[in-house]
Design a protein around this motif. Structure first.
Motif, short mmCIF file in Angstrom:
data_model
loop_
_atom_site.label_atom_id
_atom_site.label_comp_id
_atom_site.label_asym_id
_atom_site.label_seq_id
_atom_site.Cartn_x
_atom_site.Cartn_y
_atom_site.Cartn_z
N UNK A 80 0.82 -1.21 0.00
CA UNK A 80 0.00 0.00 0.00
C UNK A 80 0.85 1.26 0.00
N UNK A 81 1.98 1.23 0.69
CA UNK A 81 2.86 2.40 0.68
C UNK A 81 3.43 2.62 -0.72
N UNK A 82 3.83 1.53 -1.38
CA UNK A 82 4.38 1.65 -2.74
C UNK A 82 3.34 2.19 -3.71
N UNK A 83 2.11 1.70 -3.61
CA UNK A 83 1.05 2.16 -4.50
C UNK A 83 0.71 3.62 -4.22
N UNK A 84 0.63 3.96 -2.92
CA UNK A 84 0.29 5.34 -2.56
C UNK A 84 1.34 6.33 -3.03
N UNK A 85 2.62 5.89 -3.04
CA UNK A 85 3.69 6.79 -3.47
C UNK A 85 3.56 7.16 -4.94
N UNK A 86 2.93 6.31 -5.75
CA UNK A 86 2.75 6.58 -7.18
C UNK A 86 1.42 7.23 -7.50
N UNK A 87 0.57 7.34 -6.50
CA UNK A 87 -0.76 7.91 -6.74
C UNK A 87 -0.74 9.42 -6.46
N UNK A 88 -1.41 10.21 -7.27
CA UNK A 88 -1.44 11.66 -7.04
C UNK A 88 -2.24 12.05 -5.81
N UNK A 89 -3.17 11.20 -5.40
CA UNK A 89 -3.97 11.47 -4.21
C UNK A 89 -3.89 10.31 -3.24
N UNK A 90 -4.43 10.50 -2.07
CA UNK A 90 -4.39 9.46 -1.05
C UNK A 90 -5.80 8.97 -0.75
N UNK A 91 -6.03 7.69 -0.95
CA UNK A 91 -7.31 7.06 -0.62
C UNK A 91 -7.40 6.91 0.90
#
Length: 417
Positions: free
Chosen positions: A264-275
């Motif tokens: 989840x940290x890796x995915x969040x780092x590439x996402x422009x927003x935070x779910x």
């Protein structure tokens, strides 16, 4: 690590005696009892509510990862820019760890912790006149012999971790039970270190009749007041499974939480927003991962040192008793040389054998296999079986027949060299 049909558990409350206190613990009036009587299990909802929390969190984590993280990747509309192959690989890895964690948890829930009444026949209350109580540590033996200490402190979820930290630091903290601090000694009143005896735990007759289950408890068995029954090789009652403890879930739980948090940290780092749900799951996976890893590490340590959580309390109590004696004789800050001489003398007299090593035998590998089986695959999958039966244990020859802690001079001759 293998699922053991017996919990990695702890001896009866006698195994956590107030070893250096000759007065029995007063039993509170029944009017102050908020829990069920020891002969009856706690209310089902009270014992099992945490199970539903764990299962709900497991289902929620599957929804977040599969539905909110991986599905957009597979359908190629993820804001992270990651493609289908990444989404499929991530989902497959998650499902593998999720299944291992969930299966071991369910296996743990539906495996008996080892109910002593199913293995030991009921027996009438023994007659105290048949036992020579004068041979044992006096004062409270006759009063405590059949007292299961149902109101003694129950090991908490963090007790194994706390005891391991205590052992590692060799804390010299002073027990507050006396209520007063011993004054510092002046140089004139310092006692010769050769004359200071080591405090020794009290020893009671090896008679362990449980008034609630009406059985003679086997070694290392303790009456669990939450389950309302005696448990073989009792360690502690685990809130998260509603019964007594297994080690394998903590292993896969720690791995699953680490994978989940890293993913989840890796995915969040590439996402422009935070779910928001992803953020909440990162926090929870970090907390549960730290807890399960700590529990797994401490119970591995307990297994290879031949102890359970309740048994490990005796080492902590021994440290406290020795610290209290040294503080009373030499004060808090001075005469460190005399302190070290006393401690060295004690180690030499007792052969450096820990007070909680009554059930230690052989090598650490042998202790591990006794609990986890010989098949390494069974150490990490829920398919293993312990070598023992939970009823019989090999005694450490450095202890007497009644569990008394022996000096080195009293050991068998072949062990004295």
């Amino acid at each position: 690590m293998a699922v053991d049909s017996r919990p990695h558990t702890q001896p009866d409350a006698e195994a956590h005696p107030q070893a250096h206190n000759s007065n029995p613990r007063p039993r509170p009036s029944s009017s102050f009892r908020w829990r069920s009587p020891p002969s009856q299990p706690d209310n089902w909802v009270k014992r099992k509510w945490a199970i539903f929390v764990v299962l709900a969190l497991a289902c929620w984590s599957f929804y977040v990862v599969a539905g909110r993280v991986c599905t957009p990747m597979i359908r190629r509309y993820s804001s992270t820019g990651l493609g289908r192959s990444t989404g499929i690989g991530t989902l497959v890895g998650f499902i593998i760890f999720w299944l291992l964690m969930t299966i071991t948890y369910l296996r743990m829930l539906f495996t008996s912790p080892g109910l002593a009444p199913k293995h030991v026949a009921k027996s009438p209350e023994p007659d105290l006149s048949e036992y020579r109580l004068e041979e044992f540590t006096p004062s409270s033996a006759s009063n405590r012999l059949f007292d299961d200490l149902s109101d003694a402190p129950e090991p908490s979820e963090l007790a194994p971790i706390g005891n391991l930290v205590h052992d590692a630091l060799h804390s010299q903290r002073i027990s507050s039970e006396s209520g007063t601090e011993a004054p510092l000694k002046t140089q004139k009143s310092v006692r010769d270190w050769r004359t200071i005896d080591r405090p020794v735990p009290a020893v009671l007759p090896n008679l362990r009749w449980c008034r609630h289950c009406e059985i003679i408890k086997p070694p290392r068995t303790r009456h669990c007041r939450h389950c309302g029954v005696c448990i073989l090789q009792y360690d502690h009652h685990c809130l998260w499974i509603g019964q007594c403890f297994f080690i394998i879930f903590t292993f896969w739980g720690a791995i699953f939480c680490a994978y989940l948090m890293g993913l989840l940290i890796a995915v969040s780092a590439k996402s422009p927003g935070m779910d928001g749900q992803v953020l909440a799951l990162i926090i929870l996976s970090a907390l549960f991962g730290l807890f399960t890893f700590s529990m797994c590490a401490t119970h591995v340590n307990l297994i290879v040192t031949g102890r359970t959580t309740v048994e490990s309390y005796s080492r902590r109590d021994q440290h406290d008793a020795e610290s209290r004696i040294l503080q009373q004789e030499y004060g808090y800050f001075f005469h460190n040389s005399e302190r070290r001489k006393v401690q060295k003398k004690w180690r030499e007299e007792w052969g450096n054998t820990p007070v909680d090593a009554k059930w230690v035998f052989g090598t650490k590998r042998e202790l591990w296999e006794q609990e986890m089986g010989k098949d390494p695959l069974g150490w990490i999958l829920p398919i293993g079986r312990p070598l023992g039966d939970g009823l019989h244990y090999e005694n450490n020859p450095r202890f007497g027949p009644n569990g008394e802690w022996l000096k080195k001079k009293d050991w068998p001759k072949e062990l004295q060299t």
